[in-house]
Design an enzyme around this catalytic site. Sequence first.
Site, PDB file in Angstrom:
ATOM      1  N   CYS A  12       0.867  -1.176   0.000  1.00 26.04           N
ATOM      2  CA  CYS A  12       0.000   0.000   0.000  1.00 26.04           C
ATOM      3  C   CYS A  12       0.904   1.225   0.000  1.00 26.04           C
ATOM      4  O   CYS A  12       2.125   1.112   0.126  1.00 26.04           O
ATOM      5  CB  CYS A  12      -0.900  -0.012   1.235  1.00 26.04           C
ATOM      6  SG  CYS A  12       0.010   0.136   2.777  1.00 26.04           S
ATOM      7  N   HIS A  40       5.591  -6.129   8.393  1.00 27.63           N
ATOM      8  CA  HIS A  40       5.374  -7.495   8.871  1.00 27.63           C
ATOM      9  C   HIS A  40       5.610  -8.482   7.745  1.00 27.63           C
ATOM     10  O   HIS A  40       4.699  -9.203   7.334  1.00 27.63           O
ATOM     11  CB  HIS A  40       3.959  -7.628   9.432  1.00 27.63           C
ATOM     12  CG  HIS A  40       3.829  -7.079  10.815  1.00 27.63           C
ATOM     13  ND1 HIS A  40       2.721  -6.417  11.264  1.00 27.63           N
ATOM     14  CD2 HIS A  40       4.704  -7.096  11.865  1.00 27.63           C
ATOM     15  CE1 HIS A  40       2.896  -6.059  12.520  1.00 27.63           C
ATOM     16  NE2 HIS A  40       4.082  -6.452  12.907  1.00 27.63           N
ATOM     17  N   CYS A  94       2.619   5.939   8.412  1.00 26.76           N
ATOM     18  CA  CYS A  94       1.580   6.108   7.388  1.00 26.76           C
ATOM     19  C   CYS A  94       0.701   7.297   7.784  1.00 26.76           C
ATOM     20  O   CYS A  94       0.344   7.446   8.956  1.00 26.76           O
ATOM     21  CB  CYS A  94       0.742   4.834   7.322  1.00 26.76           C
ATOM     22  SG  CYS A  94      -0.794   5.034   6.432  1.00 26.76           S
ATOM     23  N   GLU A 124       0.299  -0.629  15.554  1.00 23.47           N
ATOM     24  CA  GLU A 124      -0.493   0.567  15.209  1.00 23.47           C
ATOM     25  C   GLU A 124      -1.392   0.946  16.380  1.00 23.47           C
ATOM     26  O   GLU A 124      -1.467   2.117  16.761  1.00 23.47           O
ATOM     27  CB  GLU A 124      -1.349   0.299  13.967  1.00 23.47           C
ATOM     28  CG  GLU A 124      -2.214   1.505  13.619  1.00 23.47           C
ATOM     29  CD  GLU A 124      -3.331   1.191  12.615  1.00 23.47           C
ATOM     30  OE1 GLU A 124      -3.092   0.420  11.658  1.00 23.47           O
ATOM     31  OE2 GLU A 124      -4.425   1.746  12.795  1.00 23.47           O
ATOM     32  N   THR A 159      -6.696   0.910  11.324  1.00 18.69           N
ATOM     33  CA  THR A 159      -6.942   1.237   9.899  1.00 18.69           C
ATOM     34  C   THR A 159      -7.174   0.028   8.999  1.00 18.69           C
ATOM     35  O   THR A 159      -7.888   0.146   8.005  1.00 18.69           O
ATOM     36  CB  THR A 159      -5.752   2.027   9.312  1.00 18.69           C
ATOM     37  OG1 THR A 159      -4.554   1.246   9.468  1.00 18.69           O
ATOM     38  CG2 THR A 159      -5.578   3.362   9.983  1.00 18.69           C
ATOM     39  N   CYS A 188      -8.760   2.352   6.485  1.00 19.41           N
ATOM     40  CA  CYS A 188      -8.011   2.695   5.281  1.00 19.41           C
ATOM     41  C   CYS A 188      -8.832   2.256   4.068  1.00 19.41           C
ATOM     42  O   CYS A 188      -9.165   1.076   3.942  1.00 19.41           O
ATOM     43  CB  CYS A 188      -6.658   1.991   5.301  1.00 19.41           C
ATOM     44  SG  CYS A 188      -5.818   2.034   3.724  1.00 19.41           S
ATOM     45  N   SER A 216       1.200 -10.118   9.966  1.00 14.10           N
ATOM     46  CA  SER A 216       0.552  -8.994   9.292  1.00 14.10           C
ATOM     47  C   SER A 216      -0.960  -9.028   9.522  1.00 14.10           C
ATOM     48  O   SER A 216      -1.658  -9.929   9.057  1.00 14.10           O
ATOM     49  CB  SER A 216       0.863  -9.059   7.796  1.00 14.10           C
ATOM     50  OG  SER A 216      -0.113  -8.353   7.076  1.00 14.10           O
ATOM     51  N   SER A 260       1.743  -5.509   3.132  1.00 13.35           N
ATOM     52  CA  SER A 260       3.177  -5.545   3.427  1.00 13.35           C
ATOM     53  C   SER A 260       3.877  -6.672   2.652  1.00 13.35           C
ATOM     54  O   SER A 260       4.977  -7.072   3.001  1.00 13.35           O
ATOM     55  CB  SER A 260       3.362  -5.729   4.938  1.00 13.35           C
ATOM     56  OG  SER A 260       2.558  -6.793   5.399  1.00 13.35           O
TER      57      SER A 260
END
Lengths: 277, 277
Positions: A12, A40, A94, A124, A159, A188, A216, A260
């Site tokens: 992303c 990750h 991000c 996060e 997100t 997101c 991840s 990722s």
Amino acid sequence: MKVIVAQQCGFCHGVKNAISMAEKILAKEKDVYSLGPIIHNKDEVQRLAKKGLKTVNRVEEIPSGTVLIRSHGAAPEQMAKLKEKKLNIVDATCVLVKRVQQIAAELERDGYKVVVIGDENHPEVGAVVGSCGETIVIADESDLHKLPENDRLGIVCQTTQSPQYFSKMLCAIAKKGFSELKVINTLCKEAIKRQQSAVELCKQVDVMFVLGGLESANTHKLAELCKKVNKQTFHLQNWNELDKNILPGKNVVGITAGASTPEWIIAEFAENLTAKD
Amino acid sequence: MKVIVAQQCGFCHGVKNAISMAEKILAKEKDVYSLGPIIHNKDEVQRLAKKGLKTVNRVEEIPSGTVLIRSHGAAPEQMAKLKEKKLNIVDATCVLVKRVQQIAAELERDGYKVVVIGDENHPEVGAVVGSCGETIVIADESDLHKLPENDRLGIVCQTTQSPQYFSKMLCAIAKKGFSELKVINTLCKEAIKRQQSAVELCKQVDVMFVLGGLESANTHKLAELCKKVNKQTFHLQNWNELDKNILPGKNVVGITAGASTPEWIIAEFAENLTAKD
């Protein structure tokens, strides 16, 4: 065998940006540290390690030089420690993740009890929690008891979660009772498009491979959504992990990948599949 | 036959206040008008009509004198017309209903699209709608199409709805998608207590009578909740409406009443039941 790669998958914007920043610094500096794995994905972390990126888990492990803040962000407490050590900080958080931290802090300033919907152990979420004095993390219904009664709740979401999960948890919170809810949709949009793209592809294939690191969160979410639609869904890190016995009898194969997962892992997987045919 | 009256039922503070204000004015003035029935109870409206209260539906029908704003409130547009006519305005709007109007106007001022959960045809909702430039009323899932996509929604609820209905509609709105939700819990706590008290009583009785006007939203809500628990639930306006054939074989009878049902209707019903035994 027909191999279809999901229209939207892989790196992303946030991850692309972090990797590109890392490569730029590594090209000109020697002592470059990442506070936690930059993404990750073991393979990509190894690739960058060969170029000199040193991954550490605690600020204390960095003697001097440059520290890269990964796309998941870092808590203000960690940032303060880094500044105190007079390290050169390169912030690749991000923009969407940074926005969640800012919103959470604003909600707290406005007198709301801050509620973060998501996984408490994800970095996060850790960084968002660190941006406020006090937060309540709700991962599922078993966490609802942590909510105060009849209070003003300011709610954000990790997100990379799905809209389905976000609204399900909001329903549960609303049912529990409140005096006021202020909910900011911090999902997101790119992650949502990937989820939709993966679910669509799932319906058309005999087997679905979701490529990405085992740590991840967004890859796990993709695999979870795909499994609901197509039971023949497998979450793998790379080609080596594939049990080749799965393939016989499968005519159409789908591939998607987390935010990722580097392009070369997806390409290698697709090429090897086609070559096996 | 055992007759049990719900611990919490009958006139709420808002209604008590409106009736008491009406009686005070009627004691000293001649030309007293109510803009819309003072409460959704025919018997009580008739009782006050005998004392001189004239009920009108439009501002244009009031030539001069005093106008009473009932507990459901009036839209600012109507208030402006009343002021223009230089009528003496006595405002008996329930404080909780007025709060919903103020909150809705504030939400609109803060840039939210105002959403009112409730019945579009109820005067309380009408007054809230009238307090804003633009509002979306959501009564059930069939109204969800009215919501804008990915917008900032400021949400309030009709005061007499149940928490179950409120959270159910919030869930549906959350699932539809949004960029931000600001939800103020505008439910009347007294109404909730009455609902809980009625539902509790329901479980212990052979038959349940819910007394109140046919146009009374909160009485309807009580009857609806009771019916879910006890199929032998009947919504009646007063003793005259009772089909006496229901009673034989019923040992325990429950009575509850809406917030606009006067004490004398409840007492009459309970006394007549006991006398029949």
